[in-house]
Write an enzyme that holds these catalytic residues in place. Structure first.
Site, PDB file in Angstrom:
ATOM      1  N   ALA A   1      12.364  43.638  70.115  1.00 52.41           N
ATOM      2  CA  ALA A   1      11.995  44.861  69.391  1.00 52.41           C
ATOM      3  C   ALA A   1      11.500  45.902  70.381  1.00 52.41           C
ATOM      4  CB  ALA A   1      10.909  44.581  68.361  1.00 52.41           C
ATOM      5  N   ASP A   2      11.891  47.146  70.148  1.00 57.34           N
ATOM      6  CA  ASP A   2      11.339  48.246  70.920  1.00 57.34           C
ATOM      7  C   ASP A   2      10.140  48.861  70.218  1.00 57.34           C
ATOM      8  OD1 ASP A   2      13.207  49.212  73.392  1.00 57.34           O
ATOM      9  OD2 ASP A   2      14.314  48.084  71.891  1.00 57.34           O
TER      10      ASP A   2
END
Length: 350
Positions: A245-246
């Protein structure tokens, strides 16, 4: 041994140029903030945790060269340079959170009359250097919790098949990895039958980087193109999907590499658990939902060319968002360094 994407000794920073992988292995010297911004923006270093670490370390390197001993000037320079580094890749939240914490630290040190300018600089740089070891510790915890969560659904001592997307290993972090850390942990426990990795168009981080790491570490693996995911889930038993995930919003909505959303939909349709592996530095409680997350758009050339070779018809218009949003209701659990949590409850544990 895991690949080393970041090499740091006090005053000396080098990063592995990921644009050249898998054909060349070359390290680039980062001698200050301008270099740090450039390697992040050009994606010579990528992955939200690695972006934060390299950006902050580039500031540490620059500060060590700065002979200024005026605390007020140092504080002002630190704030300006950190905000500049954040602008290199705005979607990844880790560097923004790190910048906010470091700016607060600089403000505190500057206001404390008992702290000398020399102590200010030393405490500030040491705080940045601690990010490296903490990231590796957090990733190993993510690997442990994630592998345990996946294996809970497996009868007896059976092995598992896992799908991953983009690159989330040693090349995206200080070491070990997030989603790839979970896969590495499964492999070490001898419970991984095979990992399938997508090529991750248009930048091919899966084909270039994840495949490179998997081969390097002799993990049983198979590369598939992005459009094969549905066929894979239908024809072969996949026990779990695990991605990175960013940015994760307070409600569990997750922004990750483009293509993640469609994999989550397919996983839901095929009853495959879908996990997001991310440290709490990727959780942004200032955002109630993922709809408010700014999605970075990348140059057309990433779609129209491979290297110098054009593969798309000249004159065609392109839309190239680097990330997409996966709603929390498609996510089985978010794997963090503190455990695995339902996405809609992630805010309770940060």
């Amino acid at each position: 041994m895991s690949l080393e994407s970041v090499k740091y000794e006090r005053g000396k920073l080098e990063i592995l140029d990921q644009l050249l992988l898998p054909l060349q292995t070359r390290y680039i010297k980062v001698q200050g903030v301008e270099d740090g911004w450039r390697v992040i923006n050009k994606m010579q270093v990528r992955g939200a945790p690695a972006i934060a670490i390299v950006g902050c370390l580039s500031l540490a390197v620059e500060l060590l060269k700065d002979n200024s001993l005026d605390k007020k000037i140092m504080r002002q320079e630190i704030e300006g340079k950190l905000n500049y580094l954040v602008s290199a890749r705005p979607t990844a939240v880790n560097i923004k959170l790190a910048a906010d914490e470091l700016i607060n630290l600089a403000n505190t040190l500057s206001a404390n009359e008992d702290v000398s300018p020399e102590e200010f600089k030393e405490k500030f740089i040491s705080s940045i250097e601690g990010m490296l070891s903490k990231d590796i510790e957090d990733n190993k915890a993510i690997g442990k919790y994630g592998s345990e969560a996946i294996l809970k659904n497996i009868e007896g001592e059976g092995s598992v098949r896992v799908l991953t997307h983009c690159n989330t290993g040693s090349l995206a972090t200080a070491g070990y990895g997030t989603a790839l850390g979970v896969i590495r942990s499964l492999h070490q426990s001898k419970r991984l039958e095979r990992v399938y990795c997508t090529e991750t168009r248009p930048y091919n981080q899966g084909a270039r980087l994840t495949a490179y790491e998997l081969v390097h570490e002799k993990i049983p693996s198979t590369l598939i193109v992005d459009s094969m995911v549905a066929a894979l889930m239908r024809s072969r038993k996949i026990n779990a999907v695990v991605v990175g995930a960013d940015r994760v919003a307070a409600n569990g909505d997750t922004v990750n590499k483009i293509g993640t959303y469609q994999i989550a939909i397919l996983a839901k349709h095929h009853d495959v658990p879908f996990y997001v592996a991310a440290p709490f530095t990727s959780v942004d409680l200032s955002l109630a939902s993922g709809e408010r997350i700014k999605i970075e758009e990348r140059p057309d050339r990433e779609m129209t060319h491979i290297g110098e070779h054009r593969i798309a018809a000249p004159g065609i218009k392109c839309w190239n968002p680097s990330f997409d949003l996966t709603p929390a209701n498609l996510i089985t659990g978010i794997i963090t360094e503190k455990g695995v949590f339902p996405p809609d409850r992630i805010k309770e544990y940060k």
